[in-house]
Design a protein around this motif. Structure first.
Motif, PDB file in Angstrom:
ATOM      1  N   THR A 247       0.825  -1.214   0.000  1.00 18.04           N
ATOM      2  CA  THR A 247       0.000   0.000   0.000  1.00 18.04           C
ATOM      3  C   THR A 247       0.858   1.263   0.000  1.00 18.04           C
ATOM      4  O   THR A 247       0.371   2.340  -0.358  1.00 18.04           O
ATOM      5  CB  THR A 247      -0.948   0.032   1.217  1.00 18.04           C
ATOM      6  N   MET A 251      -1.286   3.080  -2.810  1.00 17.39           N
ATOM      7  CA  MET A 251      -2.306   3.920  -2.191  1.00 17.39           C
ATOM      8  C   MET A 251      -1.717   5.272  -1.789  1.00 17.39           C
ATOM      9  O   MET A 251      -0.505   5.412  -1.661  1.00 17.39           O
ATOM     10  CB  MET A 251      -2.877   3.225  -0.943  1.00 17.39           C
ATOM     11  N   SER A 397      -6.347   3.604  -7.382  1.00 19.18           N
ATOM     12  CA  SER A 397      -6.240   3.310  -5.946  1.00 19.18           C
ATOM     13  C   SER A 397      -7.610   3.018  -5.343  1.00 19.18           C
ATOM     14  O   SER A 397      -7.756   2.131  -4.492  1.00 19.18           O
ATOM     15  CB  SER A 397      -5.592   4.493  -5.215  1.00 19.18           C
ATOM     16  N   SER A 401      -8.504  -0.529  -3.640  1.00 16.34           N
ATOM     17  CA  SER A 401      -8.972  -0.624  -2.260  1.00 16.34           C
ATOM     18  C   SER A 401     -10.209  -1.513  -2.181  1.00 16.34           C
ATOM     19  O   SER A 401     -10.339  -2.350  -1.273  1.00 16.34           O
ATOM     20  CB  SER A 401      -9.284   0.771  -1.719  1.00 16.34           C
TER      21      SER A 401
END
Length: 460
Positions: A247, A251, A397, A401
């Protein structure tokens, strides 16, 4: 002032987007309806979740590819690739002689979906003015209504007349018209000149590690009851740590600690997706296995969900909810959790097939209505808070998720199903346990809402 995505200047573009998303919607709803039959035919009930998690894992690769390369090679080429790979993946799955080949076909389809999810957000962000984006995002939910209405019935008819395989074989033919409409409109989209980011290699490596670690997580959970608890726990911990590491590259900064603004928006999408989609996966299987409901009727529950999802999406896009965005998200999140927690009524309470189907329709419909409210609200907030140059990356992203959460919870619930199948104890209680896990996970969305409305603009 243009007030509708269906005004003359946007009509063909909107028709192209809706028709393409509708094909993806048909594929998703029809396949979900027939998957219990396909799994039984291929002797793969114990590995039922694999057909869905492999699809979602591959979508991560598609999202990464689209997020990194949409600007560099052009959105039109990206969308063309999504269309082509969906057709190829559908043919592979349709001719699958075993679970392995079916998984490969589903993975190719998932790669296509990943590209499509990101590219549609990019198209909406760049080709519609900001005032129309909530309604344009609402179209994505509306596009699922028609396949939701006809998909289960058509899938059931195909199973009765020939085979579950026809639900895959028909997809390439359905792609022809949307391709002609949408690709011609994307010629108008001006490219934003950019090269892949300097850290793109790290992102590619990160997504490969993410897919591998998520696959390891699912493999580990599937060994519960077969391997030593210590070994299983160690593998699960290692896979979660590896996923968390990825991540950092996939992210926005602050994703894991629920930082204000974009990170919280993207994180909340992952949490509500985890609970809802993991719960929905098992609804047709539960109705068909426990209540002996037909493919068409069990699929009709997904039809109700598609319609109520659209209803929620339309409501948030119409601006008739005189509430702050935080309260809209709170309302939607609570509906999702309540709907999931009540779904066990369909298989646990003594009932006939009619009551079971109605109960599942009501509970899943309520959860889907909440998703319809939350999904476009979060998507619109992400676009509003992101610079245009970051639309593709933040859209990727956002979708990643969703996938991370869905894979993790589907794998955990899949382990419950696999263990029950192994011990020959598959019953209504098995599905109750799985849905309770999904409901609890969805409640974590409430932690994100206070962090959503930060004013700061984030870059990945």
């Amino acid at each position: 002032m243009t007030r509708s995505p269906w005004s003359p200047q946007f009509r063909r573009l909107s028709a192209g987007i809706v028709s393409l998303v509708a094909v993806f919607g048909f594929e998703g709803i029809a396949v979900s309806a027939v998957m219990p039959v396909a799994a039984a035919d291929l002797n793969a009930i114990s590995n039922y979740a694999v057909a869905f998690t492999s699809f979602t894992m591959a979508s991560l690769l598609g999202m990464t590819f689209a997020g990194l390369w949409a600007d560099h090679i052009g959105v039109k080429k990206i969308v063309t690739l999504a269309i082509f790979t969906l057709g190829i993946g559908s043919l592979i799955a349709g001719f699958a002689p075993n679970l392995l080949v079916l998984t490969i076909g589903r993975s190719v389809q998932g790669f296509a979906l990943g590209i499509d999810l990101v590219s549609m957000y990019v198209v909406i962000g760049r080709m519609y003015p900001e005032a129309l984006r909530p309604k344009a995002l609402g179209m994505l939910a509306a596009a699922w209504v028609v396949p939701g209405l006809i998909g289960p019935g058509l899938a059931g008819l195909m199973v009765e007349l020939y085979s579950w395989r026809m639900t895959f074989w028909i997809v390439p033919f359905l792609l022809i018209l949307p391709s002609l409409i949408l690709l011609s409109q994307l010629e108008k989209l001006q490219s934003i000149a950019s090269l892949p980011r300097a850290d793109s290699k790290k992102q590619v490596i990160a997504v490969l590690v993410a897919v591998a670690s998520l696959a390891a997580f699912q493999f580990s959970t599937s060994k519960v009851g077969n391997w030593s608890p210590v070994i299983v726990a160690a593998l699960i911990a290692a896979s979660l740590i590896a996923t968390g590491w990825t991540t950092r590259f996939l992210m926005p900064a602050g994703y894991l600690r629920i930082a204000v603004g974009i990170p919280a928006i993207i994180g909340m999408r992952g949490v509500i997706s985890a609970g809802y989609f993991a719960a929905e996966v098992y609804v047709p299987l539960a109705l068909q296995e426990i209540r002996s409901v037909s493919v068409a009727i069990s699929g009709a529950v997904l039809t109700v969900s598609a319609v109520t999802w659209f209803g929620g999406s339309w409501l948030q896009g119409s601006h008739r909810l005189n509430l702050s965005r935080e309260r809209i998200l709170l309302f939607g999140s609570l509906l999702i959790s309540v709907g999931i927690f009540l779904t066990p009524i369909a298989v646990f309470a003594p009932s006939d097939t009619t009551f079971a189907s109605l109960a599942a329709s009501l509970t899943c419909g309520a959860a889907a209505f909440g998703m319809g409210i939350c999904f476009p609200t979060l998507g619109g907030m992400m676009l509003d808070k992101s610079p245009e140059a970051d639309h593709a990356r933040h859209s990727a992203s956002l979708q990643m998720s969703d996938s991370f959460g869905t894979i993790l919870i589907t794998s955990i619930t899949g382990a419950v199903l696999g263990l029950a199948t192994l011990k020959h104890t598959l019953s209504s209680q098995t599905f109750v346990e799985m849905w309770l896990i999904c409901g609890v996970s969805s409640l974590f969305a409430l932690l994100f809402i206070p962090q959503i409305q930060g004013k700061r603009t984030y870059r990945v």
